[in-house]
Design a protein around this motif. Structure first.
Motif, short mmCIF file in Angstrom:
data_model
loop_
_atom_site.label_atom_id
_atom_site.label_comp_id
_atom_site.label_asym_id
_atom_site.label_seq_id
_atom_site.Cartn_x
_atom_site.Cartn_y
_atom_site.Cartn_z
N ASP A 1 0.83 -1.20 0.00
CA ASP A 1 0.00 0.00 0.00
C ASP A 1 0.87 1.26 0.00
O ASP A 1 0.53 2.26 -0.61
CB ASP A 1 -0.92 0.02 1.23
CG ASP A 1 -1.99 -1.07 1.13
OD1 ASP A 1 -2.24 -1.57 0.02
OD2 ASP A 1 -2.57 -1.40 2.18
N GLU A 2 2.01 1.19 0.70
CA GLU A 2 2.91 2.35 0.76
C GLU A 2 3.44 2.68 -0.64
O GLU A 2 3.51 3.85 -1.03
CB GLU A 2 4.09 2.09 1.70
CG GLU A 2 3.70 1.97 3.16
CD GLU A 2 3.21 0.57 3.54
OE1 GLU A 2 3.34 -0.38 2.72
OE2 GLU A 2 2.67 0.43 4.65
N GLU A 3 3.82 1.63 -1.38
CA GLU A 3 4.31 1.86 -2.75
C GLU A 3 3.22 2.46 -3.62
O GLU A 3 3.46 3.39 -4.38
CB GLU A 3 4.77 0.54 -3.37
CG GLU A 3 6.24 0.28 -3.22
CD GLU A 3 6.65 -1.00 -3.93
OE1 GLU A 3 7.29 -0.90 -4.98
OE2 GLU A 3 6.31 -2.09 -3.44
N TRP A 4 1.99 1.92 -3.51
CA TRP A 4 0.88 2.46 -4.30
C TRP A 4 0.65 3.93 -3.99
O TRP A 4 0.42 4.73 -4.89
CB TRP A 4 -0.41 1.66 -4.05
CG TRP A 4 -0.56 0.50 -4.99
CD1 TRP A 4 -0.61 -0.81 -4.66
CD2 TRP A 4 -0.66 0.56 -6.43
NE1 TRP A 4 -0.73 -1.58 -5.80
CE2 TRP A 4 -0.77 -0.76 -6.89
CE3 TRP A 4 -0.66 1.61 -7.36
CZ2 TRP A 4 -0.89 -1.08 -8.25
CZ3 TRP A 4 -0.78 1.29 -8.71
CH2 TRP A 4 -0.89 -0.04 -9.14
N ALA A 5 0.69 4.28 -2.71
CA ALA A 5 0.47 5.68 -2.30
C ALA A 5 1.53 6.58 -2.93
O ALA A 5 1.23 7.66 -3.45
CB ALA A 5 0.49 5.79 -0.78
N MET A 6 2.80 6.13 -2.92
CA MET A 6 3.89 6.90 -3.50
C MET A 6 3.69 7.05 -5.00
O MET A 6 3.84 8.14 -5.57
CB MET A 6 5.22 6.21 -3.17
CG MET A 6 6.46 6.85 -3.75
SD MET A 6 6.90 6.34 -5.43
CE MET A 6 7.10 4.57 -5.25
N VAL A 7 3.31 5.95 -5.69
CA VAL A 7 3.11 5.98 -7.14
C VAL A 7 1.95 6.92 -7.49
O VAL A 7 2.05 7.73 -8.42
CB VAL A 7 2.84 4.55 -7.68
CG1 VAL A 7 2.33 4.60 -9.11
CG2 VAL A 7 4.12 3.72 -7.61
N GLU A 8 0.87 6.86 -6.72
CA GLU A 8 -0.28 7.73 -6.98
C GLU A 8 0.10 9.20 -6.81
O GLU A 8 -0.34 10.05 -7.57
CB GLU A 8 -1.45 7.38 -6.05
CG GLU A 8 -2.16 6.12 -6.48
CD GLU A 8 -3.31 5.74 -5.57
OE1 GLU A 8 -3.59 6.48 -4.59
OE2 GLU A 8 -3.92 4.69 -5.82
N GLU A 9 0.94 9.48 -5.81
CA GLU A 9 1.38 10.85 -5.59
C GLU A 9 2.19 11.35 -6.78
O GLU A 9 1.98 12.48 -7.27
CB GLU A 9 2.22 10.89 -4.32
CG GLU A 9 2.36 12.26 -3.73
CD GLU A 9 3.04 12.20 -2.36
OE1 GLU A 9 4.06 12.88 -2.21
OE2 GLU A 9 2.54 11.48 -1.47
N VAL A 10 3.09 10.52 -7.28
CA VAL A 10 3.90 10.91 -8.45
C VAL A 10 3.00 11.10 -9.67
O VAL A 10 3.14 12.06 -10.42
CB VAL A 10 5.00 9.85 -8.74
CG1 VAL A 10 5.71 10.14 -10.05
CG2 VAL A 10 6.00 9.81 -7.59
#
Length: 96
Positions: A76-85
């Motif tokens: 989930d942390e990776e997804w959150a980072m990707v969505e932010e980018v």
């Protein structure tokens, strides 16, 4: 970020079907030590509601500069980072 010529990749889904996709952009995350690619399926750019469809995968670039290997994003942390980018990228696109 590279703009200009359309870059495309072929994604193979769980059933072994190939989907041609346009690469929106790639980026690297120092936090995760990985490279990521954001892409959209050709001919399936929008869902039933007319919203744009974006997919993301992490990838390992091949040594020879050819296409690397794609991996699913699992945390989930990776997804959150990707969505932010992605959101930052889309905001920048809107301003141009």
């Amino acid at each position: 970020m590279e703009h200009g010529e359309e870059r495309q990749i072929t994604i193979v889904d769980e059933e072994g079907n190939e989907h041609l996709c346009n690469i929106l952009f790639t980026f690297e995350s120092d936090d995760y030590g990985k490279s990521y690619v954001i892409y959209t399926p050709v001919g399936e750019e929008f869902d039933e509601d007319g919203d744009p469809v974006y997919h993301a995968s992490s990838f390992m670039p091949a040594e020879d500069g050819e296409d690397g290997e794609l991996f699913p994003i699992e945390s989930d942390e990776e997804w959150a980072m990707v969505e932010e980018v992605l959101n930052t990228f889309l905001d920048d696109e809107d301003e141009e």
